[in-house]
Scaffold this motif. Structure first.
Motif, short mmCIF file in Angstrom:
data_model
loop_
_atom_site.label_atom_id
_atom_site.label_comp_id
_atom_site.label_asym_id
_atom_site.label_seq_id
_atom_site.Cartn_x
_atom_site.Cartn_y
_atom_site.Cartn_z
N ASP A 232 -7.55 -8.17 0.37
CA ASP A 232 -6.28 -7.77 0.96
C ASP A 232 -5.67 -8.97 1.66
O ASP A 232 -6.34 -9.65 2.44
CB ASP A 232 -6.55 -6.65 1.98
N VAL A 233 -4.40 -9.26 1.41
CA VAL A 233 -3.75 -10.42 2.01
C VAL A 233 -2.68 -9.99 3.02
O VAL A 233 -2.75 -10.33 4.19
CB VAL A 233 -3.13 -11.33 0.93
N PHE A 234 -1.69 -9.22 2.57
CA PHE A 234 -0.63 -8.74 3.45
C PHE A 234 -0.27 -7.30 3.12
O PHE A 234 -0.20 -6.92 1.95
CB PHE A 234 0.64 -9.58 3.33
N ALA A 235 -0.03 -6.51 4.16
CA ALA A 235 0.53 -5.17 4.01
C ALA A 235 1.93 -5.16 4.59
O ALA A 235 2.21 -5.88 5.55
CB ALA A 235 -0.34 -4.14 4.72
N ALA A 236 2.81 -4.35 4.01
CA ALA A 236 4.18 -4.23 4.51
C ALA A 236 4.62 -2.78 4.35
O ALA A 236 4.86 -2.32 3.24
CB ALA A 236 5.12 -5.17 3.74
N ASN A 237 4.70 -2.07 5.47
CA ASN A 237 5.02 -0.64 5.45
C ASN A 237 6.32 -0.37 6.20
O ASN A 237 6.47 -0.79 7.35
CB ASN A 237 3.89 0.17 6.09
N SER A 238 7.21 0.37 5.59
CA SER A 238 8.46 0.74 6.24
C SER A 238 8.24 1.90 7.20
O SER A 238 7.22 2.58 7.16
CB SER A 238 9.51 1.13 5.19
N PHE A 239 9.21 2.13 8.07
CA PHE A 239 9.15 3.29 8.96
C PHE A 239 9.02 4.58 8.13
O PHE A 239 8.27 5.49 8.47
CB PHE A 239 10.41 3.37 9.82
N GLU A 240 9.77 4.62 7.03
CA GLU A 240 9.84 5.83 6.21
C GLU A 240 8.54 6.12 5.48
O GLU A 240 8.25 7.28 5.15
CB GLU A 240 10.99 5.67 5.21
N SER A 241 7.74 5.09 5.21
CA SER A 241 6.53 5.27 4.40
C SER A 241 5.53 6.22 5.03
O SER A 241 4.79 6.91 4.35
CB SER A 241 5.86 3.91 4.16
N ARG A 242 5.52 6.26 6.36
CA ARG A 242 4.58 7.14 7.07
C ARG A 242 4.81 8.61 6.73
O ARG A 242 3.87 9.39 6.65
CB ARG A 242 4.71 6.93 8.57
N LYS A 243 6.07 8.97 6.54
CA LYS A 243 6.42 10.35 6.28
C LYS A 243 5.80 10.87 5.00
O LYS A 243 5.52 12.07 4.86
CB LYS A 243 7.95 10.48 6.23
N TYR A 244 5.55 9.96 4.05
CA TYR A 244 5.04 10.35 2.74
C TYR A 244 3.58 9.94 2.51
O TYR A 244 3.08 10.10 1.40
CB TYR A 244 5.91 9.73 1.65
N SER A 245 2.92 9.40 3.54
CA SER A 245 1.54 8.87 3.37
C SER A 245 1.48 7.89 2.19
O SER A 245 0.53 7.88 1.40
CB SER A 245 0.54 10.02 3.15
N ALA A 246 2.51 7.06 2.11
CA ALA A 246 2.66 6.16 0.96
C ALA A 246 1.56 5.10 0.89
O ALA A 246 1.18 4.66 -0.21
CB ALA A 246 4.03 5.48 1.01
N THR A 247 1.03 4.68 2.04
CA THR A 247 0.00 3.65 2.03
C THR A 247 -1.30 4.16 1.43
O THR A 247 -1.99 3.44 0.70
CB THR A 247 -0.24 3.12 3.46
N HIS A 248 -1.66 5.40 1.73
CA HIS A 248 -2.86 5.98 1.12
C HIS A 248 -2.70 6.08 -0.40
O HIS A 248 -3.62 5.76 -1.16
CB HIS A 248 -3.11 7.38 1.69
N PHE A 249 -1.51 6.49 -0.83
CA PHE A 249 -1.22 6.58 -2.26
C PHE A 249 -1.31 5.20 -2.92
O PHE A 249 -1.87 5.05 -4.01
CB PHE A 249 0.18 7.17 -2.45
N MET A 250 -0.76 4.19 -2.22
CA MET A 250 -0.79 2.84 -2.76
C MET A 250 -2.22 2.34 -2.91
O MET A 250 -2.61 1.83 -3.99
CB MET A 250 -0.01 1.87 -1.87
N MET A 251 -3.03 2.46 -1.86
CA MET A 251 -4.38 1.93 -1.92
C MET A 251 -5.23 2.64 -2.98
O MET A 251 -6.02 2.00 -3.68
CB MET A 251 -5.06 2.02 -0.56
N GLU A 252 -5.06 3.94 -3.11
CA GLU A 252 -5.81 4.67 -4.13
C GLU A 252 -5.46 4.16 -5.52
O GLU A 252 -6.35 3.99 -6.38
CB GLU A 252 -5.52 6.16 -4.01
N ASN A 253 -4.18 3.89 -5.76
CA ASN A 253 -3.76 3.35 -7.05
C ASN A 253 -4.19 1.90 -7.24
O ASN A 253 -4.51 1.49 -8.37
CB ASN A 253 -2.24 3.48 -7.19
N ILE A 254 -4.21 1.14 -6.17
CA ILE A 254 -4.71 -0.24 -6.25
C ILE A 254 -6.19 -0.24 -6.62
O ILE A 254 -6.63 -1.02 -7.47
CB ILE A 254 -4.46 -0.99 -4.92
#
Length: 324
Positions: A232-254
Motif C-alpha cells: 500500500d502506498v497512498f490512499a485517497a478518500n473523499s468525504f462522500e466515500s464514507r457514505k457508501y463504504s467505498a474503501t472496503h469495496f475497493m480493498m476487497e476488489n484490490i
C-alpha cells in the motif's frame, strides 16, 4: 561502497523484492531541487544488500544521511549486514545516519546494525507495525468488514483499474487526498505532477471506485510480481466515500485483482494502534482479515552521543512530530 544510480538499480534487480521506498519510481517522486542522494551496495557483481539515502543538513547537527529501507537477500548474515552498514558510515562521511527499515523484523538484521554501531532512537517518528494480508490462504475478515462490504455492494459501486494514468486521474486522486487530509489532520500534501509520475513508474498501479460514473476514492499500490508481493502506498478518500463504504469495496476488489495476477501477500504499509484517533486506521486495516507484523524499524548512528538527543528535540519539540 557508493555507486551511481544505474548500478544501484542493477543491484536491486539482482537481489529482488524491493520495498517501494527503494525503487526508482519513489526516488523520482520524492526528489526535489538541491536534494542529493547516495546509493550503496556491498558488491556490484553479486550484491546481497543495497539501499539509498538522501543527504540533509540540520543546524546544530550537521550532515545527516536518511535511509528508508533496504533491499537484501534472504540468507544474508549479521556479519555481512554489520560490514555493509559500517562501510556506509565510513563512505558517507556524515555526522549522523538514520535508518527506517520496512523489512519484516529479523534478529540477524538487528545484530548486524548494533555491531555496526547503530542504536534505537530516543523517539519513533513512525510506528514499526503493519498488517500483512495473505492472499493465498483463507482470509477471515471480521464482522465490521463484512457489514461494510455488504453495505457497499448494495450501492452498485464500480471498481476501476487505471492502466494508463492521465493528468485528470492524478488530479482526481489529489483532490480526494486533500479531503482525506482534512478528515485525518494529515501533515503533508501531494502534488498532481508527482502523483502522475509515480503512477506511471514501473510497478506502481492506480485504482478508483466510483458510483454512476462519479469517482469516490482512489488507491496507489506498488506491485512486485517477481516476489509475488504488493505494498500500500497512498490512499485517497473523499468525504462522500464514507457514505457508501467505498474503501472496503475497493480493498476487497484490490485483493481479488492481486490474487488473480499471482500476488501472494499484501502489506498495508504501517498501522498506528493507539488510544487516540489514529486507532481507526489500525481498526480498518486489521478488520480486513490480515495479521500484525513488526518491521525492523528505526535506527540511528551518530559521531557523538549528543546528536541523537538534539535530533529528538528537533523532531518532537520543534517540529512537534508525533512520537510512536
Amino acid at each position: 561502497m557508493i555507486v551511481d544510480i544505474e548500478k544501484f538499480n542493477k543491484a536491486i534487480k539482482i537481489i529482488g523484492n524491493p520495498p517501494f521506498e527503494q525503487t526508482l519510481g519513489w526516488i523520482n517522486f520524492k526528489s526535489q531541487e538541491n536534494i542529493e542522494y547516495l546509493f550503496f551496495t556491498d558488491d556490484e557483481i553479486n550484491p546481497s544488500i543495497a539501499c539509498f539515502g538522501r543527504l540533509m543538513r540540520k543546524k546544530g547537527i550537521g550532515k545527516i544521511l536518511d535511509i528508508a529501507g533496504e533491499v537484501l537477500t534472504k540468507n544474508i548474515s549479521s556479519k555481512q549486514i554489520a560490514k555493509y552498514y559500517s562501510s556506509i558510515i565510513s563512505d558517507s562521511k556524515c555526522d549522523m545516519i538514520t535508518c527506517n527499515s520496512t523489512g519484516e523484523y529479523n534478529c540477524n538484521f538487528e545484530i548486524g546494525l548494533r555491531r555496526a554501531g547503530f542504536t534505537r532512537p530516543f523517539g519513533y517518528r513512525t510506528c514499526p507495525l503493519t498488517i500483512f494480508v495473505d492472499l493465498v490462504g483463507e482470509r477471515k475478515p471480521d464482522r465490521m468488514w463484512k457489514r461494510n462490504l455488504k453495505k457497499a455492494q448494495e450501492y452498485n459501486l464500480d471498481f476501476e483499474i487505471v492502466d494508463a494514468p492521465t493528468i485528470d486521474d492524478a488530479t482526481d486522486f489529489v483532490r480526494f487526498f486533500m479531503e482525506l487530509k482534512e478528515m485525518k489532520s494529515l501533515s503533508y500534501s501531494l502534488n498532481v505532477d508527482k502523483v502522475l509520475e509515480l503512477t506511471q513508474a514501473d510497478g506502481y498501479k492506480l485504482f478508483f471506485v466510483s458510483k454512476n460514473g462519479h469517482r469516490l476514492c482512489g488507491r496507489i499500490l506498488f506491485i512486485d510480481e517477481s516476489s509475488h508481493k504488493s505494498y500500500d502506498v497512498f490512499a485517497a478518500n473523499s468525504f462522500e466515500s464514507r457514505k457508501y463504504s467505498a474503501t472496503h469495496f475497493m480493498m476487497e476488489n484490490i485483493f481479488e485483482y492481486l490474487k488473480n495476477i499471482g500476488i501472494n501477500n499484501f502489506d498495508f504499509s504501517r498501522v498506528p494502534p493507539s488510544n487516540n484517533e489514529t486507532d481507526s486506521v489500525y481498526l480498518f486495516k486489521h478488520s480486513s482479515g490480515g495479521y500484525p507484523v513488526q518491521y525492523n524499524g528505526e535506527w540511528q548512528w551518530s559521531k557523538n552521543k549528543y546528536l541523537p538527543l538534539l535530533f529528538c528535540i528537533y523532531n518532537f519539540f520543534i517540529r512537534r512530530a508525533h512520537n510512536y
